[in-house]
Design an enzyme around this catalytic site. Structure first.
Site, short mmCIF file in Angstrom:
data_model
loop_
_atom_site.label_atom_id
_atom_site.label_comp_id
_atom_site.label_asym_id
_atom_site.label_seq_id
_atom_site.Cartn_x
_atom_site.Cartn_y
_atom_site.Cartn_z
N LEU A 140 36.60 34.53 41.06
CA LEU A 140 37.13 34.24 42.38
C LEU A 140 36.19 34.88 43.40
O LEU A 140 35.78 36.03 43.22
CB LEU A 140 38.55 34.80 42.55
CG LEU A 140 39.65 34.18 41.67
CD1 LEU A 140 40.96 34.91 41.90
CD2 LEU A 140 39.81 32.70 41.96
N ASP A 141 35.85 34.13 44.45
CA ASP A 141 34.94 34.70 45.43
C ASP A 141 35.63 35.79 46.23
O ASP A 141 36.83 36.05 46.09
CB ASP A 141 34.35 33.62 46.33
CG ASP A 141 35.43 32.83 47.08
OD1 ASP A 141 36.49 33.41 47.34
OD2 ASP A 141 35.21 31.65 47.38
N MET A 142 34.88 36.42 47.09
CA MET A 142 35.36 37.60 47.79
C MET A 142 36.55 37.29 48.69
O MET A 142 37.46 38.12 48.84
CB MET A 142 34.22 38.21 48.60
CG MET A 142 34.52 39.58 49.18
SD MET A 142 33.05 40.31 49.93
CE MET A 142 33.71 41.91 50.43
N THR A 144 38.82 34.90 48.23
CA THR A 144 39.88 34.19 47.50
C THR A 144 40.75 35.21 46.78
O THR A 144 40.24 36.16 46.17
CB THR A 144 39.28 33.20 46.50
OG1 THR A 144 38.43 32.28 47.18
CG2 THR A 144 40.38 32.42 45.79
#
Length: 374
Positions: A140-142, A144
């Site tokens: 998961l990106d930063m 999200t």
């Protein structure tokens, strides 16, 4: 009766040792061969680092098998003696039931173990494991949040993440704007992105307030920022993105943001069966009442110091380490070892109590009632 004196042993007299005459066991040619496992795989399962790091560690010549330098790709059995820098290792030959953690990731944390910028990572909060290491199932990106699964089984993680299995991922998306019916149909059919076509298997409107609208989307792959890029293709920026399901695992409502939950043994067995992976034959470990309550409780993870890969540790000289009594401590820990406090000295002006300081005992007085009764 007086006890006789013990005779003094002559130090010059040679010590007689019992002679042994073992009969060598005959090797049965019809016996089945002992199964072997890859050395780098067992070293990785023991928590010494990744498989790639273990291959480099073996190539450096620091690992020996039965006194001989190991080679990359070598197989070992449970009867072989494996050493790292002359230190014997205990390798997990028998498969154990893996551990699975559910984490509600908040925004502002990255899913990476190595970050040159030193940002907060989800791996900084994971609890310690005796054998193996934590593997993040998906990323998961930063910006999200939502469901993030960790496991100690590489096979289980591969079953979730590999594109050929097409495991469903469900997200709750809030966008600034609203999709039309034609745009929803086009997102289901597919849109050409920079790295190839992409589409949603399902997209369901969930209402909203003002200019913000929520949508429930499902897709079967996990490319970098794929959900955001699909909406940005229609000039609709994503203001909030949250993963709520990954395959058969849902984010429980009681696991709030920043909390963790460890799955029970029966739930882990169910995941292995869903992934068509072999379940360990050993019976499940019986938990105490305290362990049962702790295993089902949601907890807040604490920042911990992560284990360093064995490849990054300097080689240890066994003879020098044993002679100094460090027992494999790193060089940094030798100089900072806690020393025993020095004995406390009595104060110079401290006065010792004397016998003369004690009051002399007084005679007990008789009251008027008992006077004269002798």
């Amino acid at each position: 009766m007086a006890r006789p004196f013990k005779q003094q042993r002559d130090p010059q007299r040679p010590v007689r040792r019992p002679t042994t005459n073992f009969t060598p066991l005959a090797v049965d040619p019809d016996a089945p061969a002992v199964p072997t496992q890859r050395l780098h795989k067992l070293l990785a399962l023991a928590g010494l680092g990744s498989r790639r790091d273990m291959e480099e560690l073996i190539a450096s010549g620091r690992v020996t098998v039965n006194g001989k330098v190991a080679e990359v790709g070598a197989g070992v059995t449970e009867h072989d003696v494996v050493r790292l820098d002359s230190r014997p290792l205990r390798l997990p030959f028998e498969p154990e039931l893996p551990q699975v953690l559910i984490y509600h990731k908040p925004e502002g944390e990255i899913v990476s173990q190595d970050d040159p910028e030193g940002r907060a990572s989800v791996f900084d909060k994971l609890p310690k494991v005796k054998h193996g290491k934590w593997i993040a199932i998906g990323r998961l990106d930063m910006n999200t949040s939502g469901l993030l699964i960790f496991t100690t089984s590489g096979e289980l993680a591969n079953r979730f993440m590999h594109p050929r299995y097409e495991v469903e991922r469900e997200y709750a998306v809030r966008i600034f704007g609203e999709l039309t019916e034609g745009q929803i149909a086009q997102l289901k059919e597919g849109i050409e992105l920079e790295d190839g076509p992409a589409n949603f298997d399902s997209i369901i409107p969930q209402g909203g307030e003002g200019a913000n609208h929520w949508y429930q989307v499902i897709l079967r792959e996990g490319r970098n920022r794929e959900v955001r890029r699909l909406f940005e293709a229609f000039q609709l920026p994503v203001s909030r993105l949250m993963r709520v399901r990954f395959g058969p695992v849902n984010l429980p409502p009681r696991v709030k943001r920043g909390k963790m939950l460890k799955l029970e043994q029966k739930e882990v067995v169910g995941l292995l069966e869903w992934a068509d992976l072999p379940v360990p034959k050993a019976p499940l470990r019986q938990l105490t009442q305290r362990e049962k309550l702790k295993s089902t409780a949601v907890f807040t993870p604490k920042v911990r110091k992560q284990r360093v890969s064995a490849l990054d540790r300097p080689p240890r000289d066994a003879a020098e380490g044993d002679a100094k009594g460090y027992r494999g401590k790193p060089d940094s820990a030798r100089g900072t070892a806690a020393k025993k406090p020095a004995p406390r000295k009595p104060a110079a002006n401290r006065r010792v109590r004397q016998t003369s300081d004690l009051n002399a005992p007084q005679m007990q007085k008789k009251n008027d009632r008992n006077r004269g009764r002798g």
